[in-house]
Write a protein that holds these residues in place. Structure first.
Motif: not given
Length: 158
Positions: A26-28, A32-58
């Motif tokens: 996908c990044g390639k 090719e069509y002109g995007a300046l950058d394409y980045r994907e990062w995997v969680a390393d230090d992502v905690k579950v929050g009491k109300l909101t957080s990355f884990p809760r959002s998905v």
């Protein structure tokens, strides 16, 4: 103005290698069509929050991790043109139409487009009439007080 599409998605840890292979393809395609950058990062230090957080959002399930990603463009208009080409690209269609399910749950993907607000930049790269040496990079704030169409209309009315 620079523009970014951002997204987060839950990926089963056992599928990370398959996800990474698709991500590289996908990044390639986007670049090719002109995007300046394409980045994907995997969680390393992502905690579950009491109300909101990355884990809760998905709605992260046991055995999954969060992937956080962005694609950078010169502008929203460029993003719209690039994404139209990407979505019509047969390589992407073949990945999406595959008989086997994707290595993630696309129903739990969160995505959207974002305007720039604060961008560090080097003034020497953009100044040509005079020199300006502030002693380091500067920061540009894009506050967006007026819609661009309103400004164009004002200029046309003169």
């Amino acid at each position: 103005m620079p523009y970014v599409d951002g997204f987060i998605v839950a990926v089963p840890k056992k599928n990370l290698a398959a996800y990474a292979a698709i991500s590289k393809k996908c990044g390639k395609i986007w670049r090719e069509y002109g995007a300046l950058d394409y980045r994907e990062w995997v969680a390393d230090d992502v905690k579950v929050g009491k109300l909101t957080s990355f884990p809760r959002s998905v709605k992260l399930k046991p055995g999954e991790t969060v992937v956080f990603a962005w694609i950078t463009y010169k502008s929203r208009a460029q993003r719209d043109k690039i994404n139209a080409k990407v979505m019509a690209d047969p390589r992407l269609k073949s990945m999406m139409d595959a008989k086997s399910p994707p290595p993630f749950d696309s129903k739990r993907m969160i995505f959207g487009g974002f305007e720039s607000l604060v961008i560090p930049f080097d003034c020497d790269d953009v100044r040509s009439a005079t020199t300006w040496s502030p002693g380091g990079p500067a920061v540009r704030f894009h506050i967006g007080l007026e819609d661009i169409d309103d400004l164009i209309t004002d200029i046309e009315r003169g």
